[in-house]
Motif scaffolding. Structure first.
Motif, PDB file in Angstrom:
ATOM      1  N   LEU A  60      -5.952  -1.583   0.972  1.00 22.58           N
ATOM      2  CA  LEU A  60      -5.219  -0.983  -0.159  1.00 22.58           C
ATOM      3  C   LEU A  60      -5.127  -1.950  -1.343  1.00 22.58           C
ATOM      4  O   LEU A  60      -4.189  -1.875  -2.129  1.00 22.58           O
ATOM      5  N   ARG A  61      -6.098  -2.822  -1.468  1.00 20.25           N
ATOM      6  CA  ARG A  61      -6.006  -3.873  -2.493  1.00 20.25           C
ATOM      7  C   ARG A  61      -5.956  -3.303  -3.908  1.00 20.25           C
ATOM      8  O   ARG A  61      -5.213  -3.819  -4.755  1.00 20.25           O
ATOM      9  N   ARG A  62      -6.683  -2.238  -4.193  1.00 23.96           N
ATOM     10  CA  ARG A  62      -6.681  -1.679  -5.550  1.00 23.96           C
ATOM     11  C   ARG A  62      -5.314  -1.079  -5.879  1.00 23.96           C
ATOM     12  O   ARG A  62      -4.781  -1.295  -6.969  1.00 23.96           O
ATOM     13  N   GLN A  63      -4.776  -0.321  -4.957  1.00 24.56           N
ATOM     14  CA  GLN A  63      -3.467   0.301  -5.190  1.00 24.56           C
ATOM     15  C   GLN A  63      -2.362  -0.741  -5.291  1.00 24.56           C
ATOM     16  O   GLN A  63      -1.505  -0.675  -6.189  1.00 24.56           O
ATOM     17  N   LEU A  64      -2.360  -1.715  -4.383  1.00 27.77           N
ATOM     18  CA  LEU A  64      -1.323  -2.745  -4.393  1.00 27.77           C
ATOM     19  C   LEU A  64      -1.425  -3.602  -5.653  1.00 27.77           C
ATOM     20  O   LEU A  64      -0.399  -3.986  -6.237  1.00 27.77           O
ATOM     21  N   PHE A  65      -2.638  -3.886  -6.087  1.00 23.21           N
ATOM     22  CA  PHE A  65      -2.808  -4.678  -7.306  1.00 23.21           C
ATOM     23  C   PHE A  65      -2.306  -3.906  -8.524  1.00 23.21           C
ATOM     24  O   PHE A  65      -1.639  -4.477  -9.398  1.00 23.21           O
ATOM     25  N   ALA A  66      -2.612  -2.612  -8.585  1.00 28.84           N
ATOM     26  CA  ALA A  66      -2.164  -1.800  -9.725  1.00 28.84           C
ATOM     27  C   ALA A  66      -0.645  -1.772  -9.814  1.00 28.84           C
ATOM     28  O   ALA A  66      -0.062  -1.937 -10.893  1.00 28.84           O
ATOM     29  N   VAL A  67       0.025  -1.601  -8.682  1.00 36.38           N
ATOM     30  CA  VAL A  67       1.486  -1.567  -8.673  1.00 36.38           C
ATOM     31  C   VAL A  67       2.058  -2.938  -9.014  1.00 36.38           C
ATOM     32  O   VAL A  67       3.068  -3.043  -9.730  1.00 36.38           O
ATOM     33  N   SER A  68       1.421  -3.999  -8.541  1.00 36.53           N
ATOM     34  CA  SER A  68       1.909  -5.349  -8.813  1.00 36.53           C
ATOM     35  C   SER A  68       1.778  -5.706 -10.284  1.00 36.53           C
ATOM     36  O   SER A  68       2.614  -6.433 -10.828  1.00 36.53           O
ATOM     37  N   GLN A  69       0.744  -5.190 -10.934  1.00 33.89           N
ATOM     38  CA  GLN A  69       0.525  -5.500 -12.341  1.00 33.89           C
ATOM     39  C   GLN A  69       1.454  -4.724 -13.258  1.00 33.89           C
ATOM     40  O   GLN A  69       2.045  -5.278 -14.185  1.00 33.89           O
ATOM     41  N   ASP A  70       1.560  -3.420 -13.052  1.00 34.73           N
ATOM     42  CA  ASP A  70       2.346  -2.575 -13.959  1.00 34.73           C
ATOM     43  C   ASP A  70       2.802  -1.331 -13.204  1.00 34.73           C
ATOM     44  O   ASP A  70       2.021  -0.397 -12.994  1.00 34.73           O
ATOM     45  N   GLU A  71       4.067  -1.329 -12.786  1.00 30.97           N
ATOM     46  CA  GLU A  71       4.579  -0.208 -12.008  1.00 30.97           C
ATOM     47  C   GLU A  71       4.570   1.097 -12.794  1.00 30.97           C
ATOM     48  O   GLU A  71       4.253   2.160 -12.253  1.00 30.97           O
ATOM     49  N   GLU A  72       4.918   1.023 -14.074  1.00 29.58           N
ATOM     50  CA  GLU A  72       4.987   2.249 -14.873  1.00 29.58           C
ATOM     51  C   GLU A  72       3.613   2.879 -15.035  1.00 29.58           C
ATOM     52  O   GLU A  72       3.453   4.097 -14.899  1.00 29.58           O
ATOM     53  N   PHE A  73       2.616   2.060 -15.313  1.00 29.43           N
ATOM     54  CA  PHE A  73       1.253   2.587 -15.450  1.00 29.43           C
ATOM     55  C   PHE A  73       0.771   3.159 -14.125  1.00 29.43           C
ATOM     56  O   PHE A  73       0.144   4.222 -14.085  1.00 29.43           O
ATOM     57  N   ALA A  74       1.077   2.453 -13.026  1.00 29.69           N
ATOM     58  CA  ALA A  74       0.666   2.937 -11.714  1.00 29.69           C
ATOM     59  C   ALA A  74       1.330   4.282 -11.405  1.00 29.69           C
ATOM     60  O   ALA A  74       0.701   5.177 -10.823  1.00 29.69           O
ATOM     61  N   ARG A  75       2.583   4.434 -11.810  1.00 28.85           N
ATOM     62  CA  ARG A  75       3.297   5.692 -11.566  1.00 28.85           C
ATOM     63  C   ARG A  75       2.669   6.823 -12.378  1.00 28.85           C
ATOM     64  O   ARG A  75       2.521   7.948 -11.876  1.00 28.85           O
ATOM     65  N   VAL A  76       2.277   6.538 -13.612  1.00 28.61           N
ATOM     66  CA  VAL A  76       1.654   7.553 -14.471  1.00 28.61           C
ATOM     67  C   VAL A  76       0.316   8.011 -13.888  1.00 28.61           C
ATOM     68  O   VAL A  76      -0.050   9.185 -13.991  1.00 28.61           O
ATOM     69  N   THR A  77      -0.412   7.093 -13.272  1.00 24.23           N
ATOM     70  CA  THR A  77      -1.707   7.447 -12.685  1.00 24.23           C
ATOM     71  C   THR A  77      -1.577   8.201 -11.370  1.00 24.23           C
ATOM     72  O   THR A  77      -2.581   8.604 -10.792  1.00 24.23           O
ATOM     73  N   GLY A  78      -0.348   8.364 -10.888  1.00 28.66           N
ATOM     74  CA  GLY A  78      -0.137   9.161  -9.689  1.00 28.66           C
ATOM     75  C   GLY A  78       0.008   8.387  -8.397  1.00 28.66           C
ATOM     76  O   GLY A  78       0.073   8.983  -7.317  1.00 28.66           O
ATOM     77  N   LEU A  79       0.071   7.069  -8.490  1.00 29.39           N
ATOM     78  CA  LEU A  79       0.226   6.273  -7.275  1.00 29.39           C
ATOM     79  C   LEU A  79       1.667   6.361  -6.754  1.00 29.39           C
ATOM     80  O   LEU A  79       2.612   6.397  -7.546  1.00 29.39           O
TER      81      LEU A  79
ATOM     82  N   VAL B 182       4.397   4.663  -6.072  1.00 24.37           N
ATOM     83  CA  VAL B 182       4.834   3.293  -6.352  1.00 24.37           C
ATOM     84  C   VAL B 182       5.873   2.815  -5.354  1.00 24.37           C
ATOM     85  O   VAL B 182       5.784   1.698  -4.816  1.00 24.37           O
ATOM     86  N   ARG B 183       6.873   3.628  -5.078  1.00 21.92           N
ATOM     87  CA  ARG B 183       7.937   3.198  -4.173  1.00 21.92           C
ATOM     88  C   ARG B 183       7.410   2.972  -2.762  1.00 21.92           C
ATOM     89  O   ARG B 183       7.796   2.016  -2.082  1.00 21.92           O
ATOM     90  N   ALA B 184       6.536   3.850  -2.317  1.00 26.92           N
ATOM     91  CA  ALA B 184       5.959   3.688  -0.988  1.00 26.92           C
ATOM     92  C   ALA B 184       5.121   2.421  -0.910  1.00 26.92           C
ATOM     93  O   ALA B 184       5.169   1.679   0.082  1.00 26.92           O
ATOM     94  N   LEU B 185       4.366   2.125  -1.963  1.00 29.15           N
ATOM     95  CA  LEU B 185       3.535   0.922  -1.981  1.00 29.15           C
ATOM     96  C   LEU B 185       4.394  -0.344  -2.077  1.00 29.15           C
ATOM     97  O   LEU B 185       4.062  -1.376  -1.484  1.00 29.15           O
ATOM     98  N   ASN B 186       5.497  -0.268  -2.822  1.00 27.31           N
ATOM     99  CA  ASN B 186       6.416  -1.412  -2.884  1.00 27.31           C
ATOM    100  C   ASN B 186       7.030  -1.686  -1.506  1.00 27.31           C
ATOM    101  O   ASN B 186       7.155  -2.845  -1.090  1.00 27.31           O
ATOM    102  N   LEU B 187       7.419  -0.626  -0.826  1.00 29.73           N
ATOM    103  CA  LEU B 187       7.961  -0.788   0.520  1.00 29.73           C
ATOM    104  C   LEU B 187       6.912  -1.357   1.468  1.00 29.73           C
ATOM    105  O   LEU B 187       7.209  -2.231   2.288  1.00 29.73           O
ATOM    106  N   LEU B 188       5.683  -0.891   1.329  1.00 26.48           N
ATOM    107  CA  LEU B 188       4.606  -1.382   2.185  1.00 26.48           C
ATOM    108  C   LEU B 188       4.351  -2.867   1.931  1.00 26.48           C
ATOM    109  O   LEU B 188       4.115  -3.634   2.870  1.00 26.48           O
ATOM    110  N   THR B 189       4.415  -3.279   0.668  1.00 25.32           N
ATOM    111  CA  THR B 189       4.250  -4.702   0.346  1.00 25.32           C
ATOM    112  C   THR B 189       5.351  -5.537   0.977  1.00 25.32           C
ATOM    113  O   THR B 189       5.099  -6.607   1.546  1.00 25.32           O
ATOM    114  N   ALA B 190       6.587  -5.041   0.883  1.00 23.87           N
ATOM    115  CA  ALA B 190       7.715  -5.768   1.474  1.00 23.87           C
ATOM    116  C   ALA B 190       7.578  -5.863   2.988  1.00 23.87           C
ATOM    117  O   ALA B 190       7.810  -6.925   3.591  1.00 23.87           O
ATOM    118  N   VAL B 191       7.187  -4.768   3.628  1.00 24.69           N
ATOM    119  CA  VAL B 191       7.012  -4.762   5.082  1.00 24.69           C
ATOM    120  C   VAL B 191       5.885  -5.713   5.485  1.00 24.69           C
ATOM    121  O   VAL B 191       6.000  -6.464   6.460  1.00 24.69           O
TER     122      VAL B 191
END
Length: 297
Positions: free
Chosen positions: A149-168, A170-179
Motif C-alpha cells: 500500500l505504499r502509494r496510498q500510504l505515501f499520498a495520505v502522509s504527504q497531504d491528507e486533504e488531497f488524498a481525501r479528495v481523490t477518494g482514498l 484517509v482515516r482507515a489508512l491513518n489507522l493502518l499506519t498506526a497499527v
C-alpha cells in the motif's frame, strides 16, 4: 563463521534482519507525517503489554503487540476527535505505558523490574524460537502493508486533504499506519529494545534523505541502512559483549553523520547547477539583459 554455530545467535541475526527491514519501512511514513516520536510513545505503552504477559503467564511479545495496537488506535482517535493535541496524547502514552509496565511486572509471581531489562534495551541471548516465530509473522504483516500500500500510504502522509479528495479512505489508512507502527515496535523490542526502537524507525530514513529526495530511493536506502546496522550491531554485541540496542542505535547515528558530511558537497553542486540553470533561463528571456531590445534592467 563461529557466530553461526550458536542457535541463539542464528535467531538473533534473523530477528535483526527483520527489524532492519521493518523499522525504516514504517519510519518513512512517520517521518513524512511529522510523527517521528510516535514509535517512542508506542514503545512505552508496549511496556504495559510486556508486564501483562508476565502477569498472565502468556507470551510477552504477543501481549505487547495487542496492547501497542490498542494504544496506537487510541492515539489516532484522540488526534481526530479529542480536543487534546497529539503531543499531549503521546505524553499520556509515555507515562501511562511505563507505569503500567512497571506495576504489572511487579505484580507477576516472581516478577521484578529486572525482567523488563531485555525488553527495554534488547538482548541477544533471550531471543527464543517462539519469539522468532512471532517476529517473522509480524514482520510479514509490516512488509505486506508498507510495500503493498505504499502509494496510498505515501499520498495520505504527504497531504491528507488531497488524498481525501481523490477518494482514498484517509482515516482507515491513518489507522493502518498506526497499527503497523505498533506491530513494528514489538518486532524490534527483542533486538533493539522498546526505549530505542524509535531511533531505528527514524534515523535511517533521515540518513537516506541526505542522498536523495525520491520516495522509492529513500525507502530502499533506508532499508539497506537498517539491515546493515542491525546486523553489524548484533555481531559487534556478540564479540565485544556490549548491549545490542545501544550499539545498533549508535551505529545508525554514525551512518547519519557520515552521510551528512558526504552529502554536503553534493548539495552544493546541485545548488550551483540549479543556479546556472536559472541564469540560463533568464538569459533566454527577451528583455532580461541590459542590451536586449534596448531595455536596461
Amino acid at each position: 563463521m563461529e557466530i553461526l554455530n550458536y542457535a541463539f545467535m542464528q535467531r538473533a541475526l534473523l530477528a535483526a534482519v527483520l527489524v532492519g527491514i521493518t523499522a525504516p519501512a514504517v519510519g518513512i511514513y512517520l517521518v513524512q507525517r511529522r510523527q517521528a516520536l510516535m514509535g517512542d510513545g508506542i514503545g512505552h505503552v508496549a511496556m504495559t503489554g510486556v508486564g501483562l504477559g508476565f502477569l498472565l503467564s502468556t507470551s510477552p511479545v504477543w501481549m505487547a503487540t495487542a496492547v501497542a495496537v490498542v494504544g496506537a488506535v487510541i492515539m489516532e482517535l484522540i488526534r481526530w476527535y479529542g480536543r487534546t493535541r497529539g503531543d499531549i496524547a503521546l505524553a499520556m502514552l509515555f507515562y501511562g505505558g511505563m507505569a503500567g509496565g512497571v506495576m504489572f511486572i511487579n505484580l507477576a509471581p516472581g516478577g521484578s523490574n529486572a525482567n523488563l531489562s531485555s525488553y527495554l534495551f534488547g538482548s541477544l541471548s533471550t531471543v527464543s524460537q517462539d519469539d522468532v516465530t512471532a517476529i517473522c509473522l509480524l514482520a510479514a504483516f509490516v512488509v505486506l502493508v508498507t510495500v503493498g500500500l505504499r502509494r496510498q500510504l505515501f499520498a495520505v502522509s504527504q497531504d491528507e486533504e488531497f488524498a481525501r479528495v481523490t477518494g482514498l479512505p484517509v482515516r482507515a489508512l491513518n489507522l493502518l499506519t498506526a497499527v503497523t507502527a505498533a506491530v513494528t515496535v514489538t518486532v524490534a523490542m527483542r533486538v533493539v529494545g522498546l526505549l530505542l526502537v524509535s531511533a531505528l524507525m527514524v534515523v535511517p530514513v533521515a540518513a537516506a534523505q541526505q542522498l536523495t529526495r525520491s520516495f522509492a530511493a529513500t525507502f530502499a536506502i533506508a532499508v539497506a541502512i537498517g539491515v546493515t546496522v542491525t546486523i553489524s550491531g548484533t555481531v559487534t554485541s556478540y564479540y565485544q559483549d556490549v548491549p545490542p540496542g545501544a550499539t545498533i542505535v549508535l551505529l545508525t547515528i554514525g551512518v547519519f553523520i557520515a552521510l551528512t558530511i558526504l552529502a554536503a558537497p553534493l548539495a552544493r553542486s546541485r545548488a550551483r547547477s540549479a543556479a546556472r540553470g536559472d541564469a540560463a533561463c533568464t538569459a533566454d528571456v527577451p528583455g532580461a539583459r541590459g542590451t536586449s531590445d534596448g531595455v536596461k534592467v
